[in-house]
Write a protein that holds these residues in place. Structure first.
Motif, short mmCIF file in Angstrom:
data_model
loop_
_atom_site.label_atom_id
_atom_site.label_comp_id
_atom_site.label_asym_id
_atom_site.label_seq_id
_atom_site.Cartn_x
_atom_site.Cartn_y
_atom_site.Cartn_z
N ALA A 13 0.84 -1.19 0.00
CA ALA A 13 0.00 0.00 0.00
C ALA A 13 0.88 1.23 0.00
O ALA A 13 1.78 1.36 0.81
N GLN A 14 0.60 2.16 -0.91
CA GLN A 14 1.44 3.34 -1.07
C GLN A 14 1.37 4.27 0.13
O GLN A 14 2.28 5.04 0.36
N VAL A 15 0.25 4.20 0.88
CA VAL A 15 0.06 5.16 1.97
C VAL A 15 0.26 4.53 3.34
O VAL A 15 0.02 5.16 4.34
N CYS A 16 0.71 3.29 3.39
CA CYS A 16 0.92 2.62 4.67
C CYS A 16 2.41 2.43 4.93
O CYS A 16 3.21 2.36 4.00
N PHE A 17 2.77 2.33 6.18
CA PHE A 17 4.16 2.19 6.57
C PHE A 17 4.31 1.06 7.57
O PHE A 17 3.41 0.79 8.37
N ASP A 18 5.45 0.41 7.52
CA ASP A 18 5.77 -0.62 8.49
C ASP A 18 6.05 0.02 9.85
O ASP A 18 6.15 1.25 9.97
N ALA A 19 6.23 -0.80 10.85
CA ALA A 19 6.56 -0.30 12.18
C ALA A 19 7.88 0.48 12.15
O ALA A 19 8.78 0.18 11.36
N ASP A 20 8.00 1.47 13.01
CA ASP A 20 9.20 2.29 13.06
C ASP A 20 10.40 1.46 13.52
O ASP A 20 10.27 0.50 14.28
N VAL A 21 11.56 1.87 13.03
CA VAL A 21 12.82 1.25 13.42
C VAL A 21 13.66 2.32 14.13
O VAL A 21 14.09 3.29 13.50
N PRO A 22 13.87 2.23 15.44
CA PRO A 22 14.65 3.24 16.15
C PRO A 22 16.13 3.12 15.82
O PRO A 22 16.69 2.02 15.77
N ILE A 23 16.77 4.26 15.58
CA ILE A 23 18.20 4.30 15.29
C ILE A 23 18.84 5.32 16.22
O ILE A 23 18.46 6.49 16.23
N ASP A 24 19.82 4.91 16.98
CA ASP A 24 20.49 5.78 17.93
C ASP A 24 21.28 6.87 17.22
O ASP A 24 22.01 6.60 16.26
N VAL A 25 21.12 8.12 17.68
CA VAL A 25 21.92 9.22 17.16
C VAL A 25 22.81 9.85 18.23
O VAL A 25 23.56 10.78 17.95
N GLY A 26 22.70 9.39 19.47
CA GLY A 26 23.66 9.79 20.49
C GLY A 26 23.50 11.17 21.05
O GLY A 26 24.39 11.66 21.74
N LEU A 27 22.39 11.86 20.77
CA LEU A 27 22.21 13.21 21.27
C LEU A 27 20.72 13.53 21.38
O LEU A 27 19.87 12.75 20.93
N PHE A 28 20.40 14.66 22.00
CA PHE A 28 19.02 15.11 22.10
C PHE A 28 18.62 15.71 20.75
O PHE A 28 18.78 16.90 20.52
#
Length: 273
Positions: A13-28
């Protein structure tokens, strides 16, 4: 864990998204942009951090996954960020606004790694930043909003990614963000600045338009009020929203939780919707 969230698009589906994948960026994390930083055709990510002196670069592996972030020091309390080929060597560089009175320029080594930042003084407490060729010389210049001095600072590129001392222009009360586009259709790049509020407008948030005079200098701001007296203009961006070939403006009304659309009527004037 602090990080950014990547949502992979569903194949069904063009308007649907899978679950989010968290990626650490090491800062606020405070601001985020995407660009191909290592020249491999994939889109990489860069995050800035409030209260943390630097940026985090996440290079794309090409399979919806990213390498661990690489941290690069910059001025304290980084805020807005922009990317462009600032030294005209064919790769994408970074420029970051701080919460002090500086902009940091980080030049790309050509492989998605960056050299030591070079700092340029601007107005007090810069927040938003944009990049474009303001003076028509083929080099990419910088402009940053500075809410501590009620100005926008323009830094003209002298070539190879070095910049002349900044020139400040009045913008409005507590300018928070800046965007660049040819707003009046004359072939040069103008500025639009979101202002937290404006006492002259009954404390309503405003967007100020500064038209380029054709040589990288700018005329006095023209103010456009968004919302009523309780509104707060916090971010601004531009796009041709109605397909008429002119760049329109969109400002975030932070206090009333909506966006204000200002359609360009030509000549750099706008009407709200």
């Amino acid at each position: 864990m602090l990080g950014v969230l990547v949502l992979a698009q569903s194949a069904t589906a063009q308007v649907c998204f899978d679950a989010d994948v968290p990626i650490d960026v090491g800062l606020f994390a405070l601001d985020l942009l995407s660009a191909d930083l290592d020249g491999d055709g994939d889109t990489d990510l860069v995050a800035t951090g409030q209260g943390v002196p630097g940026v985090s670069v996440l290079l794309n592996h090409g399979n919806n996954s990213f390498a661990p972030y690489a941290h690069y020091d910059a001025v304290y309390g980084t805020a807005g960020i922009t990317s462009a080929d600032l030294d005209a060597d064919g790769d994408t560089d970074l420029a970051v606004a701080s919460h002090g009175a500086d902009v940091s320029v980080l030049l790309n080594h050509g492989n998605g790694t960056f050299g030591t930042d070079v700092q340029y003084a601007v107005g007090q407490n810069p927040t938003g930043i944009t990049s474009a060729d303001f003076d028509g010389d083929g080099d990419i210049d910088l402009a940053t909003s500075a809410d501590g001095s009620a100005t926008v600072s323009v830094l003209l590129n002298q070539g190879q990614g070095s910049f002349a001392p900044h020139v400040q222009y009045a913008a409005g009360h507590e300018p928070t963000d800046v965007t660049s586009a040819d707003l009046d259709g004359d072939g040069d790049v103008d500025l639009a600045v979101s202002n937290f509020f404006n006492p002259a407008a009954g404390f309503a948030g405003t967007v100020s338009v500064l038209l380029n005079q054709g040589n990288g200098t700018f005329a006095a701001p023209v103010f456009h009020v968004i919302g009523d007296w309780t509104s707060v203009a916090y971010y601004v961006t531009n796009a041709d929203l109605n397909g008429d070939g002119r760049a329109d403006l969109v400002a975030l009304n932070d206090d009333q939780d909506y966006v204000a659309v200002l359609l360009n009527q030509g000549g750099g004037s706008s009407r709200p919707t």
